[in-house]
Design a protein around this motif. Structure first.
Motif, mmCIF file in Angstrom:
data_model
loop_
_atom_site.group_PDB
_atom_site.id
_atom_site.type_symbol
_atom_site.label_atom_id
_atom_site.label_comp_id
_atom_site.label_asym_id
_atom_site.label_seq_id
_atom_site.Cartn_x
_atom_site.Cartn_y
_atom_site.Cartn_z
ATOM 1 N N LYS A 98 0.829 -1.210 0.000
ATOM 2 C CA LYS A 98 0.000 0.000 0.000
ATOM 3 C C LYS A 98 0.861 1.257 0.000
ATOM 4 N N GLN A 99 1.926 1.258 0.802
ATOM 5 C CA GLN A 99 2.819 2.416 0.839
ATOM 6 C C GLN A 99 3.519 2.603 -0.504
ATOM 7 N N GLN A 100 3.873 1.500 -1.144
ATOM 8 C CA GLN A 100 4.473 1.585 -2.481
ATOM 9 C C GLN A 100 3.537 2.276 -3.455
ATOM 10 N N LEU A 101 2.287 1.849 -3.462
ATOM 11 C CA LEU A 101 1.305 2.419 -4.385
ATOM 12 C C LEU A 101 1.119 3.913 -4.147
ATOM 13 N N VAL A 102 0.953 4.276 -2.882
ATOM 14 C CA VAL A 102 0.733 5.682 -2.537
ATOM 15 C C VAL A 102 1.940 6.521 -2.940
ATOM 16 N N PHE A 103 3.135 6.043 -2.610
ATOM 17 C CA PHE A 103 4.345 6.803 -2.940
ATOM 18 C C PHE A 103 4.491 6.975 -4.448
ATOM 19 N N LEU A 149 -7.773 4.193 -4.741
ATOM 20 C CA LEU A 149 -7.454 3.152 -3.766
ATOM 21 C C LEU A 149 -8.545 2.935 -2.722
ATOM 22 N N GLY A 150 -9.528 3.834 -2.670
ATOM 23 C CA GLY A 150 -10.585 3.690 -1.682
ATOM 24 C C GLY A 150 -10.094 3.890 -0.264
ATOM 25 N N THR A 151 -9.136 4.812 -0.085
ATOM 26 C CA THR A 151 -8.551 5.108 1.224
ATOM 27 C C THR A 151 -8.714 6.590 1.517
ATOM 28 N N SER A 152 -8.917 6.946 2.775
ATOM 29 C CA SER A 152 -9.121 8.350 3.128
ATOM 30 C C SER A 152 -7.866 9.177 2.844
ATOM 31 N N VAL A 153 -8.075 10.450 2.591
ATOM 32 C CA VAL A 153 -6.959 11.357 2.304
ATOM 33 C C VAL A 153 -5.997 11.406 3.484
ATOM 34 N N GLY A 154 -6.535 11.429 4.701
ATOM 35 C CA GLY A 154 -5.688 11.469 5.891
ATOM 36 C C GLY A 154 -4.769 10.261 5.991
ATOM 37 N N ALA A 155 -5.322 9.087 5.719
ATOM 38 C CA ALA A 155 -4.527 7.854 5.769
ATOM 39 C C ALA A 155 -3.465 7.851 4.664
ATOM 40 N N LEU A 156 -3.813 8.389 3.513
ATOM 41 C CA LEU A 156 -2.852 8.457 2.401
ATOM 42 C C LEU A 156 -1.683 9.378 2.737
ATOM 43 N N ALA A 159 -0.554 10.063 5.671
ATOM 44 C CA ALA A 159 0.264 9.386 6.678
ATOM 45 C C ALA A 159 1.147 8.324 6.022
ATOM 46 N N SER A 160 0.569 7.559 5.095
ATOM 47 C CA SER A 160 1.322 6.510 4.394
ATOM 48 C C SER A 160 2.468 7.114 3.589
ATOM 49 N N TYR A 161 2.176 8.208 2.909
ATOM 50 C CA TYR A 161 3.215 8.854 2.087
ATOM 51 C C TYR A 161 4.340 9.389 2.969
ATOM 52 N N HIS A 162 3.976 10.009 4.069
ATOM 53 C CA HIS A 162 4.986 10.561 4.995
ATOM 54 C C HIS A 162 5.894 9.451 5.523
ATOM 55 N N ILE A 163 5.305 8.337 5.924
ATOM 56 C CA ILE A 163 6.083 7.204 6.439
ATOM 57 C C ILE A 163 6.984 6.638 5.342
ATOM 58 N N ALA A 164 6.419 6.511 4.117
ATOM 59 C CA ALA A 164 7.195 5.971 2.991
ATOM 60 C C ALA A 164 8.410 6.850 2.692
ATOM 61 N N VAL A 165 8.213 8.158 2.687
ATOM 62 C CA VAL A 165 9.312 9.097 2.411
ATOM 63 C C VAL A 165 10.416 8.948 3.451
ATOM 64 N N LYS A 166 10.039 8.839 4.725
ATOM 65 C CA LYS A 166 11.022 8.695 5.801
ATOM 66 C C LYS A 166 11.841 7.404 5.627
ATOM 67 N N LYS A 167 11.161 6.299 5.280
ATOM 68 C CA LYS A 167 11.844 5.014 5.079
ATOM 69 C C LYS A 167 12.795 5.078 3.891
ATOM 70 N N ILE A 168 12.339 5.716 2.811
ATOM 71 C CA ILE A 168 13.164 5.822 1.598
ATOM 72 C C ILE A 168 14.392 6.680 1.859
ATOM 73 N N GLU A 169 14.191 7.801 2.550
ATOM 74 C CA GLU A 169 15.316 8.688 2.884
ATOM 75 C C GLU A 169 16.352 7.950 3.732
ATOM 76 N N ALA A 170 15.876 7.150 4.675
ATOM 77 C CA ALA A 170 16.784 6.390 5.546
ATOM 78 C C ALA A 170 17.578 5.373 4.735
ATOM 79 N N PHE A 171 16.929 4.697 3.799
ATOM 80 C CA PHE A 171 17.600 3.689 2.968
ATOM 81 C C PHE A 171 18.645 4.344 2.072
ATOM 82 N N VAL A 172 18.260 5.419 1.397
ATOM 83 C CA VAL A 172 19.154 6.095 0.448
ATOM 84 C C VAL A 172 20.384 6.650 1.169
#
Length: 201
Positions: A154-159, A176-183, A185-198
């Protein structure tokens, strides 16, 4: 002209534009559903959406040839289910939802046939991107793809929808049938994980 008058005029023009767009879309949908105009309208739909749908599917399956296969299946599904389109979402969102489901189903089937997990399949596909003549990314892009592959589906799709296709949260929510708020949050978490990996690789 006072500021309030300017705002009122802006909202009036914006509303009129939205109504015009909705009317044009409804007219196009009617053409798609009318047996007399269906074929011509569907050819127009393919012409308008082939490239954006290709780009969307490509971000999910990564491989060019696989993307072409999924794109073809997507248009077949769209044509087959036109009569079931209720108009409770935008035509664009409805088609993207079909394309997303087709891409994810394709990956699951490919993983099953190959006898490997979805994660291993995705990593192998990323490793093969350098040999893909249709991939024009550099080393940084490859590292980004490897970071994305570590995210939950899900985080992959949103990102990918937000970062690569620059879709608005409202559009992603419809797809995706997901609320804007949840999206968000998912994008923010995905960005943090990607930044940490890179930064650590």
């Amino acid at each position: 002209m006072e500021k309030r008058q300017q705002l009122n005029l802006f909202y009036k023009l914006h509303t009129e534009l939205l109504i015009l767009i909705l009317q044009e879309e409804q007219e196009f949908i009617n053409q798609l559903l009318n047996p007399k105009t269906q074929n011509q309208a569907f050819q127009q739909l393919i012409s308008d959406y082939q490239r954006p749908l290709y780009n969307h599917i490509r971000t999910i399956v990564l491989n060019h040839d696989d993307t072409d296969d999924v794109l073809q299946n997507t248009f077949i599904k769209i044509f087959q289910h036109l009569k079931s389109f209720k108009g409770d979402s935008k035509l664009f969102s409805w088609m993207y939802r079909i394309a997303t489901n087709e891409a994810l189903t394709f990956l699951k089937q490919k993983s099953k046939i190959s006898g490997i997990s979805s994660e291993i399949l995705q990593n192998k596909t990323i490793d093969n991107l350098e040999a893909d003549v249709f991939f024009d990314g550099n080393e940084i892009q490859l590292k980004l793809q490897k970071a994305i592959a570590l995210l939950p589906e899900k985080q992959q799709l949103v990102f990918k929808m937000k970062y690569f296709q620059e879709l608005k949260y409202e559009a992603i929510s419809e797809i995706l049938g997901t609320s804007v708020g949840a999206l968000k949050a998912s994008y923010h978490i995905a960005v943090k994980k990607i930044e940490a990996f890179v930064s650590s690789n």
